[in-house]
Enzyme design. Structure first.
Site, mmCIF file in Angstrom:
data_model
loop_
_atom_site.group_PDB
_atom_site.id
_atom_site.type_symbol
_atom_site.label_atom_id
_atom_site.label_comp_id
_atom_site.label_asym_id
_atom_site.label_seq_id
_atom_site.Cartn_x
_atom_site.Cartn_y
_atom_site.Cartn_z
ATOM 1 N N SER A 681 58.668 34.949 10.174
ATOM 2 C CA SER A 681 58.387 35.997 9.193
ATOM 3 C C SER A 681 59.186 35.870 7.900
ATOM 4 O O SER A 681 59.066 36.709 7.016
ATOM 5 C CB SER A 681 58.612 37.377 9.815
ATOM 6 O OG SER A 681 59.954 37.538 10.181
ATOM 7 N N LYS A 724 62.392 46.798 10.499
ATOM 8 C CA LYS A 724 62.658 46.111 9.232
ATOM 9 C C LYS A 724 62.639 47.089 8.054
ATOM 10 O O LYS A 724 63.491 47.010 7.160
ATOM 11 C CB LYS A 724 61.616 45.004 9.022
ATOM 12 C CG LYS A 724 61.779 43.838 10.003
ATOM 13 C CD LYS A 724 60.683 42.802 9.811
ATOM 14 C CE LYS A 724 60.866 41.644 10.779
ATOM 15 N NZ LYS A 724 59.830 40.624 10.639
#
Length: 810
Positions: A681, A724
């Site tokens: 990611s 996140k």
């Protein structure tokens, strides 16, 4: 009419009979209690005492209709009538002849019917009739001899009757037959047919009696054997008592047999236990094998095979308990309440396997305790961290010295019920070696379709675990084997927001630590604004363990001053925090202070929740080599290579010279080099950093991003969105860039965080670069006015704390 010389039609009251049938020439007492039946008898007594007796087809019907009665009955004379206390009658009747119902004339007060009376004519004895009579009488004698229900004098009286039809009726009345069978005899108008049917029924009854006799003999033999054994054992005991010699082995075996009788084990377990007791009885007292058998029997008889605690399912009470013990965690609470509701509707439902996944300190273990409290079940905890022996789960076979059952069976024994809440803690921390794979051993335990017959190697008999509610906890899913993961219901618990932490601290942590340190609320008061300073300046975590340690630290420092009489009770201030805990170790604003070239803020997901990482890229004179540092895993290195390839392929579109790689080397570094990092990611973060460094365009310092990149520049979805985004919020980020396919995950983010942050969803890297890179004119202005250091300077303060070496997944 086949043997009937005369038929007379007459009107008679009808008496319905339940479970009984009266034949002609039969004398019997009848107890009558139904209103219509008593009315019919009273009518018959007023007339000529003649009444029709007809049996009901179904015994259970209390108020029969004409359809519920047989058409053929018996015309009888009432010989005697006696009224009993309670309003009932006892009637003595004698059957006269058969009667067939032609028509029902009245049904309301009592049944009045038009009857065809069938008077039987005398028959001369023919050879065929004589043969049938002899066969029937022989069978009847055999029946009487086997059944022993017909007295000998009755047999003589019955067989003395010479009229074949009358003989058949009298024999039928002495047989123990059901009403439908007797009705077939009554309806047989021909004497030959009647005798044939009767012979067939007697033969059937003889077969049943013979079978009954054989079964009785077998049971009697078994009983005689058991009585004989009991008698001999009692004799042995009496002899030993007289001699003063007590057989210890026998006494021990008897004691175990008593325990088996009281234990209420399943049949299979009981048979196994009795077999082992027989073995123990034959062993010498000092035998080492005897100790093994005793230990085995003790385990077998102490387990709760049938004992289970009763669930107290009150959804409102359970909801109150969950809310008292935990703040937030709405999805988990909702799932638990769903389970309780279904449990109330279907008590026999198999328990689900719940797996709570989340960073440390968010309350996974304590949540399992709350589940057991809300269900009113026993609670058992087993830690799987570092477990590497398969026998810890399934136990050792009895052939090994010191063998014991596995930890699952031990936990059930500790609980004392077969339906506890069983917590398997840290399932992601298991490993395997030459002693087997414990994760594979758990497959049977955690499969609702198999765990009703879980077999421990030590017990060797199946134990039902289907009523046990297994709750598992894990920090991450990627280390759990896929087959094991497939059997669980995953419930993700994200890191707490600041608002949630503040509520948890004020409601639970501060009162708990005050009590633990012997301090009252009067000694000091911790307001919410000071508590916020405490959690922002002295902690950085997803859970609340560090926050609880800091509150405990604060209590200890104040306790020392309070004992020394150096503390006056008051509300804490920021100065009090700094004087007791020192200067803040963390700075809330960790995003870059100004735009930079080659430094992009990325978002990563670790075991402790979400974190903010800076990807730094520095171009150097060279020949197109790519250097990657920061202890990155293979997947992350491949992401860097893909980002580098994309920038080279799309150099013209990005405003970069096409042959830049011929004279430029690139160094990609992700700080905190001691922390292992992996995952795809960080792809768009690396691509943006490379484009920024080569094009010499500044990157927005208040923007963070996450997403996987393909060689064609597509942005693919990633996991851990909530963690996140919360990390970005904690770091002071204002804009978050996410893949378009992660738009659905936005609803998981708390509303107060969604309002503060600005979200952009992208599907191409060009969209990312347009959002992240400042225009060239703006970049020149930044370069003139802002003192920026070299490429890759991240802007993160030098006082950043040392972290533990935990793997980071980007």
């Amino acid at each position: 009419m086949g043997g009937y010389s005369l038929t007379i039609e007459r009107e008679l009251p009808l008496l319905p009979l339940r479970g009984i049938l009266v034949f002609p020439y039969m004398v019997i007492h009848l107890d009558v209690g139904r209103e219509r039946s008593m009315a019919a008898i009273e009518k018959a007594m007023l007339d000529d005492r003649i009444i029709l007796l007809t049996s009901q087809k179904e015994t259970e019907i209390d108020s029969p209709n004409p359809d519920d009665l047989y058409e053929m009955g018996t015309i009888a004379e009432i010989k005697q009538l006696l009224k009993l206390p309670g309003g009932t009658m006892r009637v003595l009747v004698e059957g006269i002849s058969r009667g067939r119902i032609i028509e029902y004339l009245e049904e309301e007060e009592y049944f009045r019917v038009s009857v065809e009376e069938l008077a039987e004519a005398k028959r001369s004895m023919t050879p065929e009739l004589e043969t049938l009579v002899r066969g029937m009488t022989h069978q009847f004698e055999e029946y009487a001899k086997l059944g022993k229900r017909v007295p000998l004098e009755t047999i003589g009286t019955v067989l003395a009757v010479e009229e074949p039809g009358r003989l058949a009726d009298i024999v039928a009345s002495h047989l123990n037959l059901k009403v439908p069978d007797k009705q077939t005899i009554l309806e047989a108008m021909s004497v030959e047919l009647r005798l044939e049917r009767l012979t067939e029924l007697i033969m059937r009854e003889i077969e049943l009696l013979e079978l009954e006799r054989r079964i009785g003999q077998r049971v009697r033999k078994q009983m005689d054997k058991a009585q004989k054994e009991y008698y001999l054992r009692e004799q042995i005991k009496a002899i030993q008592k007289e001699l003063g010699d007590k057989d210890e082995r026998q006494a021990e075996a008897d004691e175990y047999r008593e325990k088996v009788a009281k234990a209420k084990c399943p049949k299979e377990v009981e048979e196994k236990a009795l077999k082992e007791i027989e073995r123990l009885e034959k062993m010498p007292p000092s035998s080492a094998e005897g100790t093994v058998v005793r230990t085995y029997l003790d385990w077998l008889l102490v387990l709760p095979w049938t004992k289970s605690s009763r669930d107290k399912i009150d959804l409102n009470r359970s909801e109150d308990i969950l809310n008292q013990d935990h703040y937030g965690l709405e999805k988990v609470k909702e799932r638990i309440l769903e389970f309780l509701a279904i449990r109330k509707l279907t008590p026999k439902m198999k328990s689900p396997i719940l797996c709570l996944v989340g960073p440390p300190g968010v309350g996974k273990t304590s949540l399992a305790k709350s589940i057991s409290r809300s269900l009113n079940r026993k609670f058992v905890r087993m830690s799987l961290g570092g477990l590497r022996d398969e026998a810890e789960i399934r136990g050792h076979r009895r052939t090994y010295i010191g063998a014991l059952p596995g930890r699952i069976i031990q936990g059930v024994r500790t609980a004392g019920t077969r339906n506890p809440v069983f917590l398997l803690d840290e399932i992601d921390k298991m490993s395997s070696d030459f002693r087997g794979d414990p994760a594979s051993a758990l497959l049977e335990v955690l499969d609702p379709e198999q765990n009703n017959t879980f077999t421990d190697h030590y017990l060797e008999v199946p134990f039902d675990l289907s009523q046990t509610l297994f709750v598992l906890t894990a920090n991450t899913l990627h280390t759990i084997p896929r087959p094991l993961l497939d059997r669980m219901e995953i419930i993700n618990i994200s890191g707490y927001t600041e608002d949630e932490k503040l509520n948890i601290a004020s409601r639970y942590l501060v009162p708990k630590q005050l009590e633990a340190h012997g301090l009252s609320k009067e000694v000091f008061t911790l307001e919410d604004d000071i508590l916020l300073k405490l959690l922002q300046g002295y902690t950085r975590e997803s859970g609340v363990r560090g926050l609880e340690r800091q509150v405990a630290n604060l209590c200890r420092k104040i306790a020392v001053r309070w004992v020394k009489k150096e503390w006056e009770p008051h509300t804490l201030t920021v100065e009090d925090l700094e004087s007791t805990l020192g200067a803040p170790r963390y700075h809330f604003q960790v995003a870059g202070k100004s735009p930079e070239i080659g430094a992009v803020t990325g978002l990563a997901f670790t075991e402790v929740g979400g974190v903010v990482l800076t990807v730094e890229v520095t171009p150097l004179p060279g020949k197109g080599r790519l250097t990657i540092t920061g202890q990155l895993g293979d997947v992350m290195k491949e992401s860097a290579q893909a980002a580098w390839t994309f920038v080279r392929a799309y150099a013209t579109q990005l405003g970069i010279e096409e042959d830049f790689y011929d004279r430029t080397d690139l160094h990609i570094h992700v700080p905190e080099g001691a922390t292992p990092k992996d995952g795809p990611s960080a792809g768009i973060t690396m691509a943006t950093a490379i484009a920024s460094a080569i094009a010499k365009r500044y990157v927005r310092h208040d923007l963070a991003m996450t997403g996987e990149i393909t060689l064609r520049g597509n942005v693919l979805p990633i996991g851990g969105v909530k963690e996140k985004v919360l990390a970005a919020h904690r770091a002071g980020i204002k804009v978050v860039v996410l893949p378009e396919e992660n738009r659905k995950d936005l609803e998981e983010i708390p509303e107060n965080v969604r309002k503060i942050l600005e979200f952009h969803f992208v599907s191409r890297i060009e969209e990312v670069l347009e959002l992240a890179l400042l225009p060239l004119a703006h970049s020149d202005k930044v370069q003139e006015n802002v003192p920026v250091h070299s490429y890759g300077q991240s802007g993160i303060p030098d006082t950043q704390p040392i972290r533990e070496e935990r793997p980071t997944t980007c």
